[in-house]
Design an enzyme around this catalytic site. Structure first.
Site, PDB file in Angstrom:
ATOM      1  N   GLY A   1      -7.241   8.953  29.220  1.00 66.47           N
ATOM      2  CA  GLY A   1      -6.829   9.858  30.244  1.00 66.47           C
ATOM      3  C   GLY A   1      -6.065  11.248  29.806  1.00 66.47           C
ATOM      4  N   ALA A   2      -5.571  11.908  30.639  1.00 72.77           N
ATOM      5  CA  ALA A   2      -5.077  13.197  30.267  1.00 72.77           C
ATOM      6  C   ALA A   2      -3.993  13.184  29.520  1.00 72.77           C
ATOM      7  CB  ALA A   2      -4.791  14.090  31.516  1.00 72.77           C
TER       8      ALA A   2
ATOM      9  N   LYS B   1      -1.539   2.543  22.529  1.00 69.46           N
ATOM     10  CA  LYS B   1      -1.590   3.470  23.557  1.00 69.46           C
ATOM     11  C   LYS B   1      -1.048   4.690  22.936  1.00 69.46           C
ATOM     12  CE  LYS B   1      -0.077   4.890  28.310  1.00 69.46           C
ATOM     13  NZ  LYS B   1       0.470   4.403  29.441  1.00 69.46           N
TER      14      LYS B   1
ATOM     15  N   ASP C   1       2.644   3.873  39.768  1.00 71.63           N
ATOM     16  CA  ASP C   1       1.365   3.954  39.937  1.00 71.63           C
ATOM     17  C   ASP C   1       0.528   2.788  40.172  1.00 71.63           C
ATOM     18  OD1 ASP C   1      -1.203   5.186  39.812  1.00 71.63           O
ATOM     19  OD2 ASP C   1      -1.408   5.221  37.477  1.00 71.63           O
TER      20      ASP C   1
END
Lengths: 277, 200
Positions: free
Chosen positions: A33-34, A68, A184
């Site tokens: 992702g960003a 991550k 989210d």
């Protein structure tokens, strides 16, 4: 002379160990992702047992971990970048631990290197709710649940869509009872796996989570999920209604009444309370 | 003899060898010896410190192999980043196991006491060293029997683990029993160790 089991040279010393981990041949990228990249790898490979005189009686099972990595952002000033990254890794880890202590199903934490922006989590072996509920399939998928066979993707988990929505509601209730707001909630951020006590729903990605006692924040959390359901799964209203039903049961009548009332208000105005900014 | 290999760490710190000792008879003398070694000066002190250069962990507070692995991994990681909170990588393992930031408390709770009979002995070292060597060195200082690590399940004192981690009133553990409860505790305890460096 006994056999040596490691290369004598070792990894290049100028790289931090966490970054060396990403270069290992067993490290596979999962998604990007960003904010971060996600990998699947192994923290500690099995020892070459017999050769080095290690006890080979019960070779322990080596399970993968999920890494991550919040990579360096060149567009930010370096000092700011390190500070932000550190704070975010710490925030995510704290939220996960709080969930674990409150009995919410989340992956356990296995390594933290805030300096490098690395978070190592338990690997959840299963599929996302998005993949399992009708309509959510057509992501860039290298691991399609149904290999064009028309078979129901839920078969291996021995449950139906109704049960999934129930499990989701129960987890969300536990989450909000502990005053944690996910931030989210989507069907991609929920995994279904076969646990020891039957099939379970595991919440993932606490990168945007925060602690709050406000009804507003909890209602917005649910609203975000409702929109996610509506945009990924056709005819999602009955499914989401089931989620709310089980959420309400888990939360208790009194609190649910308050949250439900606020959810109606949020539906009318959208998730931003004020129109400023 | 058992071990964890971490190929991503610099070679001199990429292997952690460990053994579970039971029926240990000399815990009191051993504790005295470790404390004494720290105070000895000169070449004799170096020699003595080298002889007891292990992490001695009270096995009853360790919940699983992964729990131990996580503590060792985070301790070596702190070492490679020059962010040790204690003096050595071995004491850092004990520090990481303890949920608070109090070093004395960490050593007292997770280190061995005069009455310990089950202990885990760990040495962090070079992957190119033969493990038989470390085992001999451990046996030189600990009088006890090395058993397969799987015997840990007979050793863990779940009540003490719950108390030190303040889990008795937590929602995750309150309603669980037996095996389910132990798995939940192990997950919380392991995660606590892993995120210790970013604890409040």
């Amino acid at each position: 002379m006994a056999t040596s089991i490691g290369s004598s040279s070792g990894p290049p010393s100028h790289l931090s160990p966490s970054l060396v981990l990403l270069q290992s041949p067993t490290c596979k990228p999962i998604s990007q992702g960003a904010e971060a990249r996600v990998f699947k790898t192994y923290l500690s490979p099995p020892l070459p047992t017999a050769a080095a005189g290690f006890n080979a009686a019960s070779p322990p099972q080596v399970s993968p971990i999920l890494l991550k990595h919040r990579f360096k952002k060149a567009y930010r000033h370096e000092i700011l970048d390190t500070a932000l990254t550190k704070a975010r890794v710490a925030g995510e880890a704290r939220a996960l631990l709080k969930c674990l202590r409150s009995g919410v199903n989340v992956p356990s934490i296995l390594m933290v290197d805030a300096q490098e922006g690395m978070l190592g989590l338990e690997w959840i072996d299963g599929h996302s709710v998005r993949q399992l509920l009708p309509g959510g399939e057509e992501e860039e998928d290298d691991d399609p649940v149904t290999a064009d066979s028309g078979e129901d993707p839920l078969t291996p988990y021995c449950i139906d869509a109704d049960t999934i929505t129930q499990l989701i509601g129960a987890q969300l209730a536990k989450l909000h009872k502990a005053d944690i707001v996910h931030g989210d909630l989507t069907t991609s951020n929920m995994m279904v796996r076969r646990g020891r006590a039957g099939t379970e729903v595991v919440l993932i990605d606490f990168g945007l989570s925060f602690t709050s006692t406000l009804v507003e924040d909890k209602a917005v959390d649910l609203y975000v999920l409702e929109r996610a359901f509506a945009s990924t799964h056709p005819d999602s209203e009955p499914m989401f209604a089931k989620v709310l039903e089980s959420y309400g049961k888990g939360l208790g009548q009194k609190e649910w009444g308050v949250v439900n009332k606020r959810l109606d208000e949020v539906r009318l105005r959208g998730r931003k309370r004020s129109m400023v900014g | 003899m058992d071990g964890f290999l971490f190929p991503h760490f610099p070679a001199p710190k990429s292997l952690a060898q460990f053994a579970l000792f039971r029926k240990v008879e000399n815990a009191a003398q051993l504790r005295k010896r470790i404390i004494g070694a720290a105070a000895l000066a000169g070449a004799k002190g170096e020699e003595e410190r080298d002889a007891v250069n292990f992490a001695f962990i009270d096995a009853k507070l360790i919940t699983s192999r992964l729990h131990l692995q996580t503590a060792i991994h985070q301790a070596i990681l702190a070492f490679t980043q020059d962010s040790l909170r204690t003096k050595y990588v071995h004491s850092e393992i004990l520090f990481y196991l303890n949920p608070t930031n109090n070093i004395t408390e960490a050593l007292r709770r997770y280190g061995i006491s005069d009455t310990s009979t089950d202990m885990i002995v760990v040495r962090v070292g070079d992957a190119s060293l033969p493990p038989s060597n470390a085992q001999e060195l451990m046996k030189d200082v600990v009088i006890g029997t090395i058993v397969p690590f799987s015997e840990l399940e007979q050793v863990t004192d779940w009540g003490a683990v719950k108390k030190y981690h303040k889990l008795n009133s937590e929602a995750a553990v309150r309603d669980l029993k037996g095996e389910e409860e132990r798995i939940a505790i192990d997950r919380i305890v392991t995660s606590t160790v892993a995120m210790k460096s970013v604890m409040q």
